[in-house]
Design a protein around this motif. Structure first.
Motif: not given
Length: 104
Positions: A15-16, A21-22, A27, A33
């Motif tokens: 994810d990061f 995604k952040l 996220v 969210r």
């Protein structure tokens, strides 16, 4: 750092690091969210200039994505671990953070 479950770390890395995604606003924690533009409190971004795991450009990107009007950066000449454990870090980092806090 504390031990992490393998699957949790894999998801974090995906994810990061891989999907960013952040920064993309993708996220989700629980049912919320994460929107960096909603971060309006003062922010001090502390990073190491020779960090090979979190490159300085990746850290500095926060400035253009968070919503705080009171954003500052402290760059430490050192690496990923050195910013926490070196003798120079112990002399330089806490006073910089303290000065920033005291100013607020």
């Amino acid at each position: 750092s504390p031990d992490q479950a393998g699957e949790a770390f894999r998801q974090f890395a995906k994810d990061f690091f891989q999907q960013n995604k952040l920064i993309k606003g993708e996220v989700v924690i629980g049912d919320q969210r994460v929107d960096l533009r909603k971060v309006t409190m003062p922010v001090l971004n502390v990073y190491a200039t020779q960090d090979h795991l979190v490159p300085p450009d990746a850290s500095r990107a926060l400035a253009t994505h968070c919503g705080s009007r009171d954003y500052a950066e402290f760059s430490f000449r050192g690496g990923h671990i050195g910013i926490y454990v070196s003798a120079r870090a112990q002399r330089e980092v806490p006073p910089a953070i303290s000065a920033w806090l005291l100013a607020r």
